[in-house]
Design an enzyme around this catalytic site. Structure first.
Site, PDB file in Angstrom:
ATOM      1  N   LYS A  96      53.121 -39.663  21.034  1.00 33.17           N
ATOM      2  CA  LYS A  96      52.112 -38.558  21.525  1.00 33.17           C
ATOM      3  C   LYS A  96      51.699 -37.897  20.125  1.00 33.17           C
ATOM      4  O   LYS A  96      50.596 -37.490  19.753  1.00 33.17           O
ATOM      5  CB  LYS A  96      52.571 -37.335  22.313  1.00 33.17           C
ATOM      6  CG  LYS A  96      53.159 -38.265  23.688  1.00 33.17           C
ATOM      7  CD  LYS A  96      53.560 -37.143  24.749  1.00 33.17           C
ATOM      8  CE  LYS A  96      54.929 -36.428  24.523  1.00 33.17           C
ATOM      9  NZ  LYS A  96      56.118 -37.058  24.213  1.00 33.17           N
ATOM     10  N   ARG A 123      54.175 -30.315  31.095  1.00 31.30           N
ATOM     11  CA  ARG A 123      55.237 -31.097  31.434  1.00 31.30           C
ATOM     12  C   ARG A 123      56.047 -31.221  32.579  1.00 31.30           C
ATOM     13  O   ARG A 123      56.821 -31.783  33.204  1.00 31.30           O
ATOM     14  CB  ARG A 123      56.366 -30.785  30.454  1.00 31.30           C
ATOM     15  CG  ARG A 123      56.612 -31.731  29.152  1.00 31.30           C
ATOM     16  CD  ARG A 123      57.657 -31.008  28.313  1.00 31.30           C
ATOM     17  NE  ARG A 123      58.457 -32.080  27.683  1.00 31.30           N
ATOM     18  CZ  ARG A 123      58.098 -32.473  26.340  1.00 31.30           C
ATOM     19  NH1 ARG A 123      57.103 -31.729  25.674  1.00 31.30           N
ATOM     20  NH2 ARG A 123      59.081 -33.193  25.748  1.00 31.30           N
ATOM     21  N   ARG A 135      63.448 -42.205  13.572  1.00 31.90           N
ATOM     22  CA  ARG A 135      62.672 -41.035  13.161  1.00 31.90           C
ATOM     23  C   ARG A 135      63.152 -40.046  12.170  1.00 31.90           C
ATOM     24  O   ARG A 135      64.408 -39.696  12.293  1.00 31.90           O
ATOM     25  CB  ARG A 135      62.183 -40.237  14.509  1.00 31.90           C
ATOM     26  CG  ARG A 135      61.315 -39.039  14.096  1.00 31.90           C
ATOM     27  CD  ARG A 135      60.554 -38.564  15.349  1.00 31.90           C
ATOM     28  NE  ARG A 135      61.244 -38.275  16.333  1.00 31.90           N
ATOM     29  CZ  ARG A 135      60.751 -37.667  17.327  1.00 31.90           C
ATOM     30  NH1 ARG A 135      59.568 -37.664  17.645  1.00 31.90           N
ATOM     31  NH2 ARG A 135      61.709 -37.186  18.113  1.00 31.90           N
ATOM     32  N   ARG A 163      65.825 -34.765  13.475  1.00 30.81           N
ATOM     33  CA  ARG A 163      65.820 -33.988  14.712  1.00 30.81           C
ATOM     34  C   ARG A 163      67.082 -33.692  15.453  1.00 30.81           C
ATOM     35  O   ARG A 163      67.662 -34.654  15.695  1.00 30.81           O
ATOM     36  CB  ARG A 163      64.523 -34.055  15.586  1.00 30.81           C
ATOM     37  CG  ARG A 163      63.231 -33.474  15.136  1.00 30.81           C
ATOM     38  CD  ARG A 163      62.303 -33.821  16.080  1.00 30.81           C
ATOM     39  NE  ARG A 163      62.214 -33.985  17.559  1.00 30.81           N
ATOM     40  CZ  ARG A 163      61.240 -33.814  18.323  1.00 30.81           C
ATOM     41  NH1 ARG A 163      60.257 -34.231  17.979  1.00 30.81           N
ATOM     42  NH2 ARG A 163      61.373 -33.890  19.602  1.00 30.81           N
ATOM     43  N   ARG A 198      67.069 -36.439  27.482  1.00 28.81           N
ATOM     44  CA  ARG A 198      65.319 -36.108  27.415  1.00 28.81           C
ATOM     45  C   ARG A 198      64.611 -37.067  28.310  1.00 28.81           C
ATOM     46  O   ARG A 198      63.691 -36.868  29.057  1.00 28.81           O
ATOM     47  CB  ARG A 198      64.941 -36.186  26.045  1.00 28.81           C
ATOM     48  CG  ARG A 198      65.551 -34.978  25.384  1.00 28.81           C
ATOM     49  CD  ARG A 198      65.297 -35.127  23.637  1.00 28.81           C
ATOM     50  NE  ARG A 198      63.910 -35.575  23.314  1.00 28.81           N
ATOM     51  CZ  ARG A 198      63.570 -36.023  22.102  1.00 28.81           C
ATOM     52  NH1 ARG A 198      64.597 -36.425  21.452  1.00 28.81           N
ATOM     53  NH2 ARG A 198      62.177 -36.118  21.615  1.00 28.81           N
TER      54      ARG A 198
HETATM   55  P1  AP5 Z   1      56.088 -39.511  17.683  1.00 27.02           P
HETATM   56  O1  AP5 Z   1      54.621 -39.571  17.520  1.00 27.02           O
HETATM   57  O2  AP5 Z   1      56.995 -38.305  17.098  1.00 27.02           O
HETATM   58  O3  AP5 Z   1      56.578 -39.353  19.190  1.00 27.02           O
HETATM   59  P2  AP5 Z   1      56.392 -38.413  20.496  1.00 27.02           P
HETATM   60  O4  AP5 Z   1      55.858 -38.904  21.672  1.00 27.02           O
HETATM   61  O5  AP5 Z   1      55.353 -37.067  19.814  1.00 27.02           O
HETATM   62  O6  AP5 Z   1      57.858 -37.830  20.605  1.00 27.02           O
HETATM   63  P3  AP5 Z   1      58.655 -36.509  20.612  1.00 27.02           P
HETATM   64  O7  AP5 Z   1      60.113 -36.959  20.412  1.00 27.02           O
HETATM   65  O8  AP5 Z   1      58.249 -35.548  19.838  1.00 27.02           O
HETATM   66  O9  AP5 Z   1      58.361 -36.185  22.160  1.00 27.02           O
HETATM   67  P4  AP5 Z   1      59.028 -35.223  22.832  1.00 27.02           P
HETATM   68  O10 AP5 Z   1      58.091 -35.007  24.305  1.00 27.02           O
HETATM   69  O11 AP5 Z   1      60.303 -35.681  23.545  1.00 27.02           O
HETATM   70  O12 AP5 Z   1      59.254 -33.912  22.091  1.00 27.02           O
HETATM   71  P5  AP5 Z   1      58.776 -32.314  21.836  1.00 27.02           P
HETATM   72  O13 AP5 Z   1      58.714 -32.222  20.488  1.00 27.02           O
HETATM   73  O14 AP5 Z   1      57.312 -32.547  22.671  1.00 27.02           O
HETATM   74  O15 AP5 Z   1      56.815 -40.990  17.528  1.00 27.02           O
HETATM   75  C1  AP5 Z   1      58.215 -40.956  17.360  1.00 27.02           C
HETATM   76  C2  AP5 Z   1      58.677 -42.306  16.519  1.00 27.02           C
HETATM   77  O16 AP5 Z   1      58.018 -43.367  16.769  1.00 27.02           O
HETATM   78  C3  AP5 Z   1      58.389 -41.742  15.168  1.00 27.02           C
HETATM   79  O17 AP5 Z   1      59.350 -42.227  14.093  1.00 27.02           O
HETATM   80  C4  AP5 Z   1      57.071 -42.510  14.834  1.00 27.02           C
HETATM   81  O18 AP5 Z   1      56.782 -42.741  13.499  1.00 27.02           O
HETATM   82  C5  AP5 Z   1      57.298 -43.710  15.773  1.00 27.02           C
HETATM   83  N1  AP5 Z   1      56.041 -44.390  16.125  1.00 27.02           N
HETATM   84  C6  AP5 Z   1      55.018 -43.590  16.727  1.00 27.02           C
HETATM   85  N2  AP5 Z   1      54.067 -44.621  17.173  1.00 27.02           N
HETATM   86  C7  AP5 Z   1      54.602 -45.897  16.971  1.00 27.02           C
HETATM   87  C8  AP5 Z   1      54.106 -47.188  17.203  1.00 27.02           C
HETATM   88  N3  AP5 Z   1      52.898 -47.401  17.842  1.00 27.02           N
HETATM   89  N4  AP5 Z   1      54.843 -48.125  16.762  1.00 27.02           N
HETATM   90  C9  AP5 Z   1      55.922 -47.907  16.153  1.00 27.02           C
HETATM   91  N5  AP5 Z   1      56.441 -46.665  15.812  1.00 27.02           N
HETATM   92  C10 AP5 Z   1      55.840 -45.599  16.318  1.00 27.02           C
HETATM   93  O19 AP5 Z   1      59.560 -31.630  22.616  1.00 27.02           O
HETATM   94  C11 AP5 Z   1      61.076 -31.324  22.097  1.00 27.02           C
HETATM   95  C12 AP5 Z   1      61.659 -30.200  22.961  1.00 27.02           C
HETATM   96  O20 AP5 Z   1      60.850 -28.945  23.182  1.00 27.02           O
HETATM   97  C13 AP5 Z   1      61.839 -30.644  24.568  1.00 27.02           C
HETATM   98  O21 AP5 Z   1      62.852 -31.653  24.849  1.00 27.02           O
HETATM   99  C14 AP5 Z   1      61.847 -29.291  25.153  1.00 27.02           C
HETATM  100  O22 AP5 Z   1      63.223 -28.769  24.936  1.00 27.02           O
HETATM  101  C15 AP5 Z   1      60.932 -28.587  24.427  1.00 27.02           C
HETATM  102  N6  AP5 Z   1      59.593 -28.522  24.889  1.00 27.02           N
HETATM  103  C16 AP5 Z   1      58.202 -28.938  24.515  1.00 27.02           C
HETATM  104  N7  AP5 Z   1      57.290 -28.671  25.203  1.00 27.02           N
HETATM  105  C17 AP5 Z   1      57.774 -28.559  26.329  1.00 27.02           C
HETATM  106  C18 AP5 Z   1      57.021 -27.790  27.393  1.00 27.02           C
HETATM  107  N8  AP5 Z   1      56.003 -28.102  27.624  1.00 27.02           N
HETATM  108  N9  AP5 Z   1      57.842 -27.276  28.400  1.00 27.02           N
HETATM  109  C19 AP5 Z   1      59.228 -27.162  28.127  1.00 27.02           C
HETATM  110  N10 AP5 Z   1      59.903 -27.196  27.155  1.00 27.02           N
HETATM  111  C20 AP5 Z   1      59.036 -28.172  26.268  1.00 27.02           C
END
Ligand code: AP5
Length: 223
Positions: A14, A89, A125, A158, A169
């Site tokens: 994402k 979410r 990552r 992270r 997660r």
């Molecule tokens: P990346 O692009 O970083 O993936 P992502 O989907 O953004 O992954 P996240 O881990 O950031 O998502 P998340 O939803 O768990 O975390 P968030 O930060 O929102 O890619 C991942 C890896 O794959 C990278 O190494 C990249 O290079 C690689 N990659 C990408 N595309 C690729 C491809 N096509 N092929 C191969 N490799 C690839 O949330 C973190 C925490 O914040 C949550 O757990 C929660 O505690 C809190 N939080 C955030 N939002 C909310 C909300 N709305 N409500 C409540 N709590 C929240």
């Protein structure tokens, strides 16, 4: 004026795709996870509240998350459109978003990646604590070992990319966020995209699907 929502499990890409869309469309990406991590790093009152919740892989409360989103999307820079990465979410957050900003064309891109691949991706990552650039030591390594290409800061893992937290997660995703797929499928303007191809191929498919919506929304590449 449009909002683009990126749905998908942790590690589905994402953030990677949202950054490409931000660059191409010139509208802000709002990533709740990045905003929370920034607050944790700066030890703000919000950061102190969410640090442990994030380290456990659980969701921050809807109240705190909603407040953060409202502050962001009501900024003038979002009037022309915005990209949401990691919000909404759960169904409460969907309803809140629709209440505070109801008049936009909304499109939803759902990145589909199997859990086995997610675990591999997240274990490899690395992120830049300064500019938030995202790397993958296997698929997208930095040019210099463990240094950010943009700002030369030391890359970090992270706190929530530890194996046991990744599993938590994924569990939270299945319980809280997966029901949104059904909701947006019924609502329309929803596209599921296979997220397991290269970053460029995934982006190409997103862009092709988005193009007719962009034509009707006032948004266009290089805006
Ligand atoms: P990346 O692009 O970083 O993936 P992502 O989907 O953004 O992954 P996240 O881990 O950031 O998502 P998340 O939803 O768990 O975390 P968030 O930060 O929102 O890619 C991942 C890896 O794959 C990278 O190494 C990249 O290079 C690689 N990659 C990408 N595309 C690729 C491809 N096509 N092929 C191969 N490799 C690839 O949330 C973190 C925490 O914040 C949550 O757990 C929660 O505690 C809190 N939080 C955030 N939002 C909310 C909300 N709305 N409500 C409540 N709590 C929240």
């Amino acid at each position: 004026m449009m909002r683009i929502i990126l749905l998908g499990p942790p590690g589905s890409g994402k953030g990677t795709q949202a950054s490409l869309l931000e660059e191409k469309l010139g509208v802000p990406k709002i990533a709740t996870g990045d905003l929370f991590r920034d607050a944790v790093r700066r030890r703000t009152p919000l950061g102190l509240k969410v640090k442990e919740i994030m380290e456990r892989g659980e969701l921050v409360s809807d109240g705190l998350t909603g407040q953060l989103i409202k502050e962001k999307i009501t900024q003038p820079e979002c009037h022309g459109g915005y990209i949401l990465d990691g919000f909404p979410r759960n169904l409460n957050q969907v309803k809140y978003l629709e209440m505070i900003d109801s008049s936009r064309l909304e499109v939803v891109i759902d990145l589909d990646v199997e859990e086995e691949e997610i675990i591999q991706r997240l274990s490899a990552r690395r992120v830049c604590p300064q500019c938030q650039a995202v790397y993958n030591i296997i698929l997208k390594p930095p040019k210099k070992d463990n240094k950010c290409d943009n700002c030369q800061a030391d890359l970090i893992t992270r706190d929530d990319d530890r194996p046991e937290v990744i599993r938590k997660r994924l569990q939270v995703y299945r319980r809280e966020t997966q029901p949104l797929i059904d909701y947006y499928q019924k609502k329309g303007n929803y596209k599921r995209i296979k997220g397991t191809r290269s970053v460029e191929e995934v982006f190409k498919e997103i862009w092709e699907w988005l193009s007719p919506y962009l034509a009707n929304s006032g948004l266009r590449a290089g805006k």
